[in-house]
Design a protein around this motif. Structure first.
Motif, PDB file in Angstrom:
ATOM      1  N   THR A 124      33.014  46.023  36.481  1.00  0.00           N
ATOM      2  CA  THR A 124      33.746  44.999  36.731  1.00  0.00           C
ATOM      3  C   THR A 124      33.760  44.145  35.483  1.00  0.00           C
ATOM      4  N   GLU A 125      34.092  44.350  34.129  1.00  0.00           N
ATOM      5  CA  GLU A 125      33.881  43.767  32.827  1.00  0.00           C
ATOM      6  C   GLU A 125      35.166  43.320  32.527  1.00  0.00           C
ATOM      7  N   GLY A 126      35.176  41.811  32.316  1.00  0.00           N
ATOM      8  CA  GLY A 126      36.358  41.199  31.834  1.00  0.00           C
ATOM      9  C   GLY A 126      35.995  40.160  30.552  1.00  0.00           C
ATOM     10  N   CYS A 162      38.783  52.432  48.322  1.00  0.00           N
ATOM     11  CA  CYS A 162      38.133  51.649  47.531  1.00  0.00           C
ATOM     12  C   CYS A 162      38.961  51.685  46.002  1.00  0.00           C
ATOM     13  N   GLY A 163      39.394  52.927  45.771  1.00  0.00           N
ATOM     14  CA  GLY A 163      39.929  53.552  44.516  1.00  0.00           C
ATOM     15  C   GLY A 163      38.789  53.812  43.631  1.00  0.00           C
ATOM     16  N   ALA A 164      38.781  53.805  42.417  1.00  0.00           N
ATOM     17  CA  ALA A 164      37.885  54.103  41.249  1.00  0.00           C
ATOM     18  C   ALA A 164      36.732  53.421  41.382  1.00  0.00           C
ATOM     19  N   ILE A 165      36.610  52.358  41.977  1.00  0.00           N
ATOM     20  CA  ILE A 165      35.336  51.390  41.943  1.00  0.00           C
ATOM     21  C   ILE A 165      34.313  52.153  42.536  1.00  0.00           C
ATOM     22  N   GLN A 215      42.395  49.181  37.576  1.00  0.00           N
ATOM     23  CA  GLN A 215      42.083  50.231  38.172  1.00  0.00           C
ATOM     24  C   GLN A 215      41.303  49.708  39.367  1.00  0.00           C
ATOM     25  N   PHE A 216      40.718  48.564  39.430  1.00  0.00           N
ATOM     26  CA  PHE A 216      39.746  47.955  40.468  1.00  0.00           C
ATOM     27  C   PHE A 216      40.566  47.101  41.416  1.00  0.00           C
ATOM     28  N   HIS A 217      41.743  47.050  41.363  1.00  0.00           N
ATOM     29  CA  HIS A 217      42.673  45.897  42.195  1.00  0.00           C
ATOM     30  C   HIS A 217      42.302  46.090  43.683  1.00  0.00           C
TER      31      HIS A 217
END
Length: 198
Positions: free
Chosen positions: A62-64, A52-55, A85-87
């Protein structure tokens, strides 16, 4: 004696600089993730899903940009909130994400865990259309852009754990629910994707 005094003054200056830097850092704004139906971010944090990577260490981040659906993260990047970083959250993984079993048209309570509650405009819940492309990253075209549940907060600050009772839309098969928590006094919102099966 003179050297000791110079060192003492230097220490005071460094301490004052550190204090100035630490007090100029802005306070953290709201952060959170959905727990029912469990989001992709939380599955990663729980270790239910690997690679999952950094998430996995920050499912609450997950803020946009807010303003969905007129603005906000770009199509194909909705689950990651547009953050590179959360792709991993945008990858459909051939349907391998665990899906929460739901009943079409039933009453259901949606829940969030907020690690840093903040003044809130609202919470909104969107769902994919029947016949959406399950193999492509989530887009606005795949979603019914009329939220099936809206919880207005009018600037209020929610608790750390919040529940939103509602009614599920009529659907069959595999779908995705996009939950959007819009912050009232910043330019951002939080985006959480949950895989579900009716």
């Amino acid at each position: 004696m003179l050297r000791a005094r110079k060192l003492s003054l230097a220490g005071i200056a460094v301490g004052a600089l550190a204090l100035a830097v630490s007090t100029s850092v802005p306070l953290a704004y709201g952060h959170g993730y959905t727990t029912t139906p469990i989001s992709r971010a939380k599955h990663c944090a729980n270790g239910t899903v690997q690679n999952c990577g950094a998430i996995q260490w920050e499912p609450q981040s997950t803020e946009g940009p807010k303003g969905f659906p007129a603005s906000g993260p770009a199509d194909g990047l909705l689950c990651s909130a547009g953050l590179a970083q959360f792709h991993e959250l945008d990858d459909q993984r051939g349907g391998a994400w665990p899906a929460t079993q739901l009943t079409s048209g039933a009453s259901y309570t949606f829940t969030w865990h907020l690690t840093a509650p903040h003044s809130t405009t609202d919470f909104k819940y969107y769902i994919t259309k029947q016949g959406w492309d399950q193999n492509a990253p989530l887009t606005r075209a795949a979603l019914d852009l009329n939220p099936f549940l809206t919880v207005p907060m009018n600037g209020g600050r929610p608790a750390n754990d919040v529940s939103h009772p509602g009614t599920l839309p009529n659907r069959s098969g595999r779908h995705m629910i996009l939950a959007v928590w819009t912050i009232n006094d910043t330019a951002n919102a939080f985006y959480q994707c949950s895989d579900v099966n009716f």
